[in-house]
Every structure is written in C-alpha cells, then in structure tokens.
Design a protein around this motif. Sequence first.
Motif, mmCIF file in Angstrom:
data_model
loop_
_atom_site.group_PDB
_atom_site.id
_atom_site.type_symbol
_atom_site.label_atom_id
_atom_site.label_comp_id
_atom_site.label_asym_id
_atom_site.label_seq_id
_atom_site.Cartn_x
_atom_site.Cartn_y
_atom_site.Cartn_z
ATOM 1 N N PHE A 144 50.888 68.780 44.285
ATOM 2 C CA PHE A 144 51.793 69.654 42.869
ATOM 3 C C PHE A 144 52.373 68.673 41.782
ATOM 4 N N ARG A 145 52.693 67.459 42.267
ATOM 5 C CA ARG A 145 53.118 66.703 41.281
ATOM 6 C C ARG A 145 51.801 66.192 40.413
ATOM 7 N N THR A 146 50.913 66.017 40.950
ATOM 8 C CA THR A 146 49.617 65.623 40.065
ATOM 9 C C THR A 146 48.951 66.753 39.369
ATOM 10 N N PHE A 147 49.349 68.149 39.749
ATOM 11 C CA PHE A 147 49.246 69.386 38.792
ATOM 12 C C PHE A 147 50.133 69.127 37.769
ATOM 13 N N MET A 148 51.304 68.731 38.147
ATOM 14 C CA MET A 148 52.226 68.730 36.765
ATOM 15 C C MET A 148 51.939 67.690 35.997
ATOM 16 N N THR A 149 51.459 66.716 36.410
ATOM 17 C CA THR A 149 51.116 65.453 35.706
ATOM 18 C C THR A 149 49.966 66.035 34.759
ATOM 19 N N TYR A 150 48.869 66.515 35.285
ATOM 20 C CA TYR A 150 47.742 66.790 34.414
ATOM 21 C C TYR A 150 48.355 67.769 33.319
ATOM 22 N N ILE A 151 49.214 68.746 33.649
ATOM 23 C CA ILE A 151 49.623 69.642 32.707
ATOM 24 C C ILE A 151 50.176 68.883 31.489
ATOM 25 N N SER A 152 51.182 67.984 31.760
ATOM 26 C CA SER A 152 51.791 67.178 30.951
ATOM 27 C C SER A 152 50.968 66.657 29.773
ATOM 28 N N GLN A 153 49.883 65.550 30.645
ATOM 29 C CA GLN A 153 48.814 65.263 29.897
ATOM 30 C C GLN A 153 48.131 65.955 28.977
ATOM 31 N N PHE A 154 47.863 67.127 29.357
ATOM 32 C CA PHE A 154 46.689 67.935 28.442
ATOM 33 C C PHE A 154 47.630 68.459 27.445
ATOM 34 N N MET A 155 48.671 68.819 27.714
ATOM 35 C CA MET A 155 49.679 69.404 26.595
ATOM 36 C C MET A 155 49.966 68.389 25.624
ATOM 37 N N MET A 156 50.200 67.084 25.916
ATOM 38 C CA MET A 156 50.538 66.005 24.872
ATOM 39 C C MET A 156 49.153 65.466 24.360
#
Length: 172
Positions: free
Chosen positions: A125-137
Amino acid sequence: MTQKPDEVIKMEQEGDDEEFVGLNIDPRLLEVVPKLFVRESEVEVFYDEFLKNVESTKKLRKNKDNRSKMNEAFLNELLKYHDIDTINAVLNDEEIKEDVELLDKDEEKDVDKLLRKTFKNKIEFRTFMTYISQFMMENKDSPVEASAKAMKMLGKSDSEILKITSVIDKVF
C-alpha cells in the motif's frame, strides 16, 4: 515550551522510529502533522516518506544538525500533501475550512475493506501511495490517472484498478 504531538511522544516511547526523534526540526512544525493528517495511517505514511527522503538525500544526512535545512525538508514533505495556505493556517492556529465530508461512515468502511482486499500488506500500500505521489508530481497526473498507473505498476487486475480508481474519483 511547546508540547510535542502525541504521535511523536508515542514514537519516542515505542522506540520504533528513533532516527526521527533525533532530527532537529522546529517543534511547531511537528505539531502541524497531527492537525493536518486525520488518520494515524496518514501520519505514518508522512513520517515514513520524510525519513526515507532524509536517508536518501546526502545533503540532509550530512546536515541533520542544521535546523533550517531540516525544517525546509520537513516543510517540503508537507507540501506534497497540503498547500502552503493550509499549512500556514494550522501554524497560526487559524480555523481551517473543513472540507465537506467526502464519504459517509459506511462508505469509509467499504473503502477500508476494499483496500485490505486489494493490497497484500502495508508495504504494498505504501508503494502504491509513493507511486501516486511520484506520478502526480512528475507527470502532473490527476489522482485517478496516477492511481491507475500505480495499480498497473503493482500488477493489479483491471477490476481491482477500476474499483480503486472509482473510489479515488469519488473523493477527488
């Protein structure tokens, strides 16, 4: 003397995140975190990402005693989640406009079940959240686009992607 947030006191007592306790960050900034993040899991994700940033950034690792550099890094991490006006309002003890309740309690329970069913463990789940942040930024993706890409990166099925993105679409 300002009082430390409950999460920091708890971490100190548990000794889980000893590296965080030793960081030289203005206590007023630390007090902002529990006010900005509603759920304990959000606080954990924030602190985990901040610690990862400190450990992976040579400049920060070398200057842990430099309060202004650490404050800047901490504030930059906060800015990934909240806008500067919201952070300033919390710092100045101003009343923040409460967002409209996005999900009612039953829907929130359903989302929790969906997340537990979709993700194998906290790390995934944390990996998922990290990917989301990365893609959004990096790509300026919308939350829905970023979550779909993150789910694909994690090898999730189309039905799982659809379920998660529909929840994120409701929230955002």
